[in-house]
Scaffold this active site. Structure first.
Site, PDB file in Angstrom:
ATOM      1  CB  SER A  30     -57.574 -57.947  -4.829  1.00 49.39           C
ATOM      2  OG  SER A  30     -56.469 -58.940  -4.427  1.00 49.39           O
ATOM      3  CD  GLU A 104     -50.418 -50.681   1.754  1.00 51.42           C
ATOM      4  OE1 GLU A 104     -51.228 -51.118   1.041  1.00 51.42           O
ATOM      5  OE2 GLU A 104     -49.382 -51.246   1.346  1.00 51.42           O
TER       6      GLU A 104
END
Ligand code: 5RP
Length: 220
Positions: A30, A104
């Protein structure tokens, strides 16, 4: 306390670290969604992006950032912008709340600078209140769970989640991570583990922390 406002402030502050003509590593979550919005305002100045997840790729395309490059074509990246679930005073992180920890970690490994954008609630003294995500090969679930219990954690399979790589996530509860490097190494070595969401061997270089009045910059 409006956490979304803090995330947004941190995300927009990351634009200051982007140089013209570079390729940017883009994380997931987010907070990164705000960064993608911010990045779209300078999309004509960058050479492209490397995305850490299918969900970020969708957001990037929605914002008209279409030059999404294959990670295999790079040996290094100037900047990687991502968030964390927790980060300690040594810039070591728990990541993987969005299940994107494997890509990531790969992007973090090739990035010259990891910029971690967070709201102030993510900063902790000891990692582990947030359950530690571990991406694993499904058939290794019971073996790895038993090994993690020996380390003092309580693993739970994350329900209804298959990662972008076709694997599952174990969330390890109640692990107080006093020595993040040692725990990262121990869990990484278990057969069947794809990636542990501890980013201690390669932590962040810069933290941009959104707070009520400002964005606090913390450097290594
Ligand atoms: C995704 C991650 C995210 O960086 C982490 O979960 C933080 O997400 P958010 O910005 O939504 O709080 O590691 O795999």
């Amino acid at each position: 306390m409006n956490l979304n406002e803090f995330k947004k402030k941190a995300a927009w502050a990351a634009l200051d670290y982007i140089s013209t003509g570079t390729v940017i590593g883009v994380g997931t979550g987010s907070t990164v969604a705000y960064f993608i919005e911010a990045l779209s305002t300078i999309k004509h100045l960058i050479s492209g992006v490397v995305s850490s997840s299918n969900s970020s790729t969708i957001l990037l395309k929605k914002q008209g950032i279409n030059n999404i490059l294959n990670l295999n074509t790079f040996n290094s990246l100037e900047v990687y912008v991502d968030s964390a679930d927790e980060i300690n005073n040594n810039m070591q992180m728990i990541k993987g709340g969005g299940a994107a920890l494997t890509k990531e970690k790969i992007i973090a490994a090739i990035a010259k600078k990891f910029i971690c954008i967070i709201d102030q609630t993510k900063k902790v003294n000891i990692l582990g209140s947030f359950p530690l995500p571990v991406e694993i090969i499904p058939i290794a679930s019971s073996f790895i769970s038993n090994e993690i219990i020996k380390l003092g954690g309580q693993p739970k399979v994350r329900k209804n989640v298959i990662t972008d790589n076709g694997n599952i996530i174990l969330d390890v509860h109640n692990l107080h991570i006093y020595d993040p490097i040692s725990i990262e190494k121990r869990i990484s070595l278990l057969p069947g583990v794809v990636t542990v969401g501890l980013f201690a061997l390669r932590g962040a270089d810069i933290i941009l922390m959104g707070t009520k009045n400002s964005v606090k910059i913390i450097e290594k």
